[in-house]
Structure formats: C-alpha cells, structure tokens
Design an enzyme around this catalytic site. Structure first.
Site, PDB file in Angstrom:
ATOM      1  CG  ASP A  29     -29.085  35.355 -29.477  1.00  0.00           C
ATOM      2  OD1 ASP A  29     -28.673  34.887 -28.393  1.00  0.00           O
ATOM      3  OD2 ASP A  29     -30.214  35.079 -29.936  1.00  0.00           O
ATOM      4  CB  SER A  30     -25.723  36.551 -24.884  1.00  0.00           C
ATOM      5  OG  SER A  30     -24.544  35.911 -25.353  1.00  0.00           O
ATOM      6  CG  ASP A  75     -27.011  31.966 -30.447  1.00  0.00           C
ATOM      7  OD1 ASP A  75     -27.349  30.771 -30.448  1.00  0.00           O
ATOM      8  OD2 ASP A  75     -26.723  32.587 -29.405  1.00  0.00           O
ATOM      9  CE  LYS A  93     -26.721  28.766 -28.586  1.00  0.00           C
ATOM     10  NZ  LYS A  93     -28.047  29.379 -28.248  1.00  0.00           N
ATOM     11  CD  GLU A 142     -30.272  30.238 -21.249  1.00  0.00           C
ATOM     12  OE1 GLU A 142     -30.087  31.348 -20.710  1.00  0.00           O
ATOM     13  OE2 GLU A 142     -30.286  30.079 -22.496  1.00  0.00           O
ATOM     14  CD  GLU A 176     -32.786  31.189 -28.092  1.00  0.00           C
ATOM     15  OE1 GLU A 176     -31.822  31.881 -27.734  1.00  0.00           O
ATOM     16  OE2 GLU A 176     -33.987  31.523 -27.913  1.00  0.00           O
TER      17      GLU A 176
END
Length: 292
Positions: free
Chosen positions: A46-47, A85, A115, A184, A117
């Site tokens: 999602d970056s 993501d 993925k 991270e 978070e």
C-alpha cells in the site's frame, strides 16, 4: 523457467539459511523486470499511495486500488510469489468482513497471499483467513497504516516494554498462522532475537542484517522519485529518476528544434505494407489467454 515459491519453500529457505529477497511492485513493467532479475517475492504494497498515487500516507489507499495494481503485477510476474497489502480499514472489522476483503484481493488481484499490519490483536482474524486457505504475512514494528495514532515514523524496540511487546506480538502472529513476518524499523538486536525465536521467516526493512530476508520499495532502490528523500535503511542501486528526467528533457528539446521525428520514425505511402510493432506490452500467450 523460473517457478514461483510457496509458503513451505519460503520456510525451508529460512531453515537452509538462504536469504529471501523481496521487492515492492505496483505495475506490469516493474513486476516483469523484477521477475527477470530473479526476485524471490514481490509485494504489492500500500506504499503505492506514497510512491505512485502521490498521497502523504498509505491511509487513502483503497481495496479497489490494491486489486487494480495487484492484477497488473500478477500479469507481469506469473512465475513469482506475490503478496498484497490489505489496506487501511479493510480488516479489524470482524472475521467475516476481513475474510470477504482478503478473498476479493486474492480472487480479483491474482496474488498468492495478503499482508496485514498489527500484533496479537489480529490473531483471530488471521486464524480465520489461514483456515480459509488464505496465506497471511504479518507486519510489526513501524506500521504505516497507524501513523495518525503513533504520530511519527520512529524506530521500535528501544524501551524494555516495547521490546517485550514486539516479541509477544511476533510469537502470537506465528501461532495464529502467518507464514512470514515483516519487521519494519526495529532495532537490530530485537530483530535478531525475534528471528532466532521464530520458525517462520522474518523479512526486514530497517531491521538489520539478522533477518531471514530483506525488502525494499522499488522506487527507493532505483531512486525513482522527485524529489528523492534519502533514508538511512535504504541502499539505492541506480539513479533512474535522473535518467528519466534527462531523457524526457532531450525529447522536449528535439521536438522544439524539430530534430524528432526523423525519416526513420515516419511512415510513407510508398513503402511496402508490413506488420510493425506499435502498441501492447503483454506476451502473445497472455493476450490469447486473456481473450478466452
């Protein structure tokens, strides 16, 4: 021919001490080039909100955005393991809603895993996905989707209570069934401890050399941005941004001084008819498959 990895092969890479290379990708050509270069895993991060869509954070990225970009990456890297993501506010919604969103990203995006978070609080939702056949990669330390809550992009794992929480979260996620874990901006020492204590691979970004693999953002690795902001944990391997800017500048000048196009770039009515490549980037095989 290169063959895509699997969650079991990735775990064996950890057991064998074979480091795992991971790179983000957001479109067909970047994915294709990364696959040709031998990358182990591609992450549709999602970056893309920051480096492709021009947002200040990842929060505005939608599930539609992720599906769209994942499909392009999947077309470009059919023989590479691809993770995508789950974006902001598509999980922590209860097990049924999370499963629905993850399933859509898998089915429509064409990826092999998702993925998420977060730490131990995600255990139930992760367990539901794994039991439903959806591989999940975890992500702890700096979690960019929580930037409005944590306040800054800081290194994690310096204070004793923070260290304990990171280790507890890592173990909880492994128990919930994640096949790998991104660390991270975690201190080297804590990342090394987590890597030793888990049986699943750890993938570091700003987390030192002890992790089982490393991930970088495509645009950071290639310095493909303007302006480019250097980061301590990133090594840039090429300055593509300058090359692109210079090439476009040359095009502009040649248009202005009428040195482009030349005769060899033009078509004449007197030339024999022939088939010439004009548009299209996919292979003939993929185009045939898409038309079925």
């Amino acid at each position: 021919m290169k063959h895509a990895l699997s969650v079991t092969k990735l775990k064996k890479m950890k057991q064998d001490g074979n480091p795992i290379s991971v790179l983000t990708a957001y479109d067909y050509p970047s994915a294709k080039l990364a696959e040709e270069a031998g990358i182990d895993v591609l992450l549709v991060g999602d970056s893309l909100g920051n480096v492709v869509l021009g947002y200040d954070t990842t929060i505005p990225v939608t599930l539609d955005d992720m599906v769209y970009h994942s499909r392009a990456v999947a077309r470009g890297a059919a023989n590479t393991f691809i993770v995508a993501d789950l974006p902001f506010a598509t999980y922590r919604l209860g097990q049924e809603a999370t499963l629905r969103n993850a399933a859509r990203l898998m089915q429509e995006g064409g990826v092999q895993a998702v993925k998420m978070e977060g730490g131990a609080d995600l255990a139930e939702e992760i367990g539901t996905l794994v039991r439903s056949g959806i591989p999940v990669m975890g992500h702890i330390g700096l979690t960019p989707q929580s930037i409005n809550q944590i306040g800054s992009y800081k290194v994690h794992g310096k204070m004793p209570e923070e260290i304990s929480r990171l280790i507890e979260d890592a173990k909880a996620l492994e128990k919930a069934g994640v096949f790998a874990l991104v660390l991270e901006l975690v201190t080297d020492q804590v990342a090394a401890q987590i890597t030793r204590e888990l049986s699943i691979p750890t993938i570091g970004i700003g987390a030192g050399a002890s992790c089982d693999g490393q991930v970088l953002v495509y645009h950071d690795l290639l310095q493909y941005a303007s302006p480019y902001r250097a980061k301590k944990f990133v090594k840039t391997y090429a300055d593509i941004g300058t090359t692109v800017r210079q090439a476009i500048g040359e095009f502009v000048q040649e248009v202005k001084n009428r040195s482009f196009p030349l005769e060899e770039h033009s078509f004449s009515s007197g030339q024999a008819s022939s088939s010439v490549p004009v548009y299209g980037g996919g292979s003939a095989e993929k185009k045939e498959h898409a038309s079925r």
